[in-house]
Write an enzyme that holds these catalytic residues in place. Structure first.
Site, PDB file in Angstrom:
ATOM      1  CG  ASN A 128      19.825   8.993  18.116  1.00 50.91           C
ATOM      2  OD1 ASN A 128      19.077   9.981  18.042  1.00 50.91           O
ATOM      3  ND2 ASN A 128      19.494   7.806  17.632  1.00 50.91           N
ATOM      4  CD1 TRP A 129      20.637  13.334  23.255  1.00 51.67           C
ATOM      5  CD2 TRP A 129      19.435  15.208  23.504  1.00 51.67           C
ATOM      6  NE1 TRP A 129      21.372  14.207  24.022  1.00 51.67           N
ATOM      7  CE2 TRP A 129      20.662  15.368  24.191  1.00 51.67           C
ATOM      8  CE3 TRP A 129      18.527  16.265  23.518  1.00 51.67           C
ATOM      9  CZ2 TRP A 129      20.988  16.530  24.888  1.00 51.67           C
ATOM     10  CZ3 TRP A 129      18.844  17.428  24.207  1.00 51.67           C
ATOM     11  CH2 TRP A 129      20.063  17.563  24.894  1.00 51.67           C
ATOM     12  CE  LYS A 130      17.748   5.656  20.483  1.00 48.88           C
ATOM     13  NZ  LYS A 130      17.526   4.242  20.344  1.00 48.88           N
TER      14      LYS A 130
ATOM     15  CG  HIS B 202      18.745   5.212  14.193  1.00 45.79           C
ATOM     16  ND1 HIS B 202      17.799   4.381  14.755  1.00 45.79           N
ATOM     17  CD2 HIS B 202      19.717   5.374  15.120  1.00 45.79           C
ATOM     18  CE1 HIS B 202      18.198   4.057  15.988  1.00 45.79           C
ATOM     19  NE2 HIS B 202      19.362   4.640  16.225  1.00 45.79           N
TER      20      HIS B 202
ATOM     21  CD  GLU C  40      15.320   3.750  17.565  1.00 48.22           C
ATOM     22  OE1 GLU C  40      15.336   4.998  17.609  1.00 48.22           O
ATOM     23  OE2 GLU C  40      15.860   3.030  18.437  1.00 48.22           O
TER      24      GLU C  40
ATOM     25  CD  GLU D 217      23.125   2.623  16.042  1.00 50.99           C
ATOM     26  OE1 GLU D 217      23.424   3.056  17.156  1.00 50.99           O
ATOM     27  OE2 GLU D 217      22.119   2.989  15.422  1.00 50.99           O
TER      28      GLU D 217
ATOM     29  N   GLY E 299      18.882  -0.101  22.674  1.00 54.88           N
ATOM     30  CA  GLY E 299      17.897   0.178  23.721  1.00 54.88           C
ATOM     31  C   GLY E 299      17.503  -1.036  24.544  1.00 54.88           C
TER      32      GLY E 299
ATOM     33  CB  SER F 229      23.113  -1.492  25.126  1.00 56.03           C
ATOM     34  OG  SER F 229      21.741  -1.681  24.831  1.00 56.03           O
TER      35      SER F 229
ATOM     36  N   GLY G 275      22.566   6.054  22.428  1.00 54.94           N
ATOM     37  CA  GLY G 275      21.191   6.509  22.597  1.00 54.94           C
ATOM     38  C   GLY G 275      20.918   6.883  24.041  1.00 54.94           C
ATOM     39  N   GLY G 276      20.344   5.935  24.786  1.00 55.45           N
ATOM     40  CA  GLY G 276      19.896   6.204  26.158  1.00 55.45           C
ATOM     41  C   GLY G 276      20.937   6.900  27.035  1.00 55.45           C
TER      42      GLY G 276
HETATM   43  C1  PEP Z   1      20.943   4.447  19.161  1.00 55.92           C
HETATM   44  O1  PEP Z   1      20.092   5.277  19.398  1.00 55.92           O
HETATM   45  O2  PEP Z   1      21.454   4.447  18.047  1.00 55.92           O
HETATM   46  C2  PEP Z   1      21.340   3.496  20.194  1.00 55.92           C
HETATM   47  C3  PEP Z   1      22.366   2.718  19.971  1.00 55.92           C
HETATM   48  O3  PEP Z   1      20.604   3.475  21.343  1.00 55.92           O
HETATM   49  P1  PEP Z   1      21.053   2.814  22.760  1.00 55.92           P
HETATM   50  O4  PEP Z   1      22.417   3.336  23.069  1.00 55.92           O
HETATM   51  O5  PEP Z   1      20.018   3.304  23.734  1.00 55.92           O
HETATM   52  O6  PEP Z   1      21.051   1.344  22.585  1.00 55.92           O
END
Ligand code: PEP
Length: 253
Positions: free
Chosen positions: A15-17, A101, A103, A171, A177, A216, A237-238
């Site tokens: 997920n590039w957000k 999600h 966010e 999640e 993040g 993470s 994500g990251g």
């Molecule tokens: C996400 O974007 O769903 C996520 C889990 O981000 P990260 O891996 O950066 O915690």
């Protein structure tokens, strides 16, 4: 990850957000090239921002990389400035879509019934939804995490998912993040509770629905997380923004 003949391949979803300009297409090309050299034991999907969806789908066409949208509206079209529909995601080359999600739930006030509407729209457009659930730190610390997440599953998954391909992503908000990953015990306990709810909602089908963990996930912890019981993949994500890190997570599956 040990797979039985009936267990679907794990899904590693990046997920590039709200990250990625045109130059980021090179990262997606590098993921595709990495998979071509060594076809993965996992399914691999990238979820770029909507602005890159079509070009990214073209950039990885013919490779093992699937492409998806980060969100979709519950309606197919209409006066909804700034939103995109599931049909639009599919038209741009998407095969999957993330629904609910955290966010989106936090920043845009999306409720579980609204998330269920998005999942319905995804199915109608021929997309495979990834429906996200997860608790806040307060809920975790007050011992209400499992009950809260199970209720989110119940409210966010429409019964029309019966017989369709879909995924659930657990999640915990406090792990997204932050660099703080949930413990394996936390993950196993929550995935078992989600599994029980999936079986109660969907019967036999509920046994095979992939439950992804997100929060993470990085190359250093991916192997242990992905080997845990009932972990059917990862939502990343990251660490999905750089092809090298993302491919290392794919390799761990
Ligand atoms: C996400 O974007 O769903 C996520 C889990 O981000 P990260 O891996 O950066 O915690």
């Amino acid at each position: 990850m040990t797979l039985s003949s009936t267990t679907p391949r794990p899904l590693i979803a990046g997920n590039w957000k709200m990250n990625g300009l045109s130059a980021a297409l090179d990262e997606a090309r590098a993921v595709a090239a990495g998979l071509d050299r060594q076809p993965a034991a996992a399914r691999v999907a990238v979820f770029p921002p909507a602005t890159l969806l079509h070009r990214l789908a073209q950039a990885v066409e013919g490779s093992f990389v699937l492409v998806g949208g980060q969100d979709c509206h519950h309606k197919a079209s209409g006066a909804n400035t700034g939103d995109i529909s599931a049909e639009m995601v599919a038209d741009a080359g998407g095969k999957l879509v993330i629904c609910g999600h955290s966010e989106r739930r936090t920043d845009h006030g999306e409720t579980s019934p609204q998330v269920a509407g998005k999942a319905e729209a995804a199915l109608a457009a021929g997309l495979e939804p990834i429906i996200c659930v997860g608790e806040t730190l307060d809920l975790r610390q007050s011992g209400q995490a499992v009950a809260f997440v199970v209720n989110q599953v119940r409210e966010s998954l429409p019964l029309s998912l019966a017989g369709q391909a879909f995924n659930v992503a657990y999640e915990p908000l406090w792990a997204i993040g932050t660099g703080h990953t949930a413990s394996i015990d936390n993950i196993v306990e929550m995935h078992a509770a989600i599994r029980a709810e999936l079986i109660s909602l969907f019967g036999e089908q509920g046994r095979g629905v992939p439950i992804l963990y997100g929060g993470s996930v990085k190359p250093e912890n991916a192997r242990e997380i992905l080997a845990a019981p009932d972990v059917g993949g990862a939502l990343v994500g990251g660490a999905s923004l750089k092809a090298k890190d993302f491919l290392a997570i794919v390799e761990a599956a």
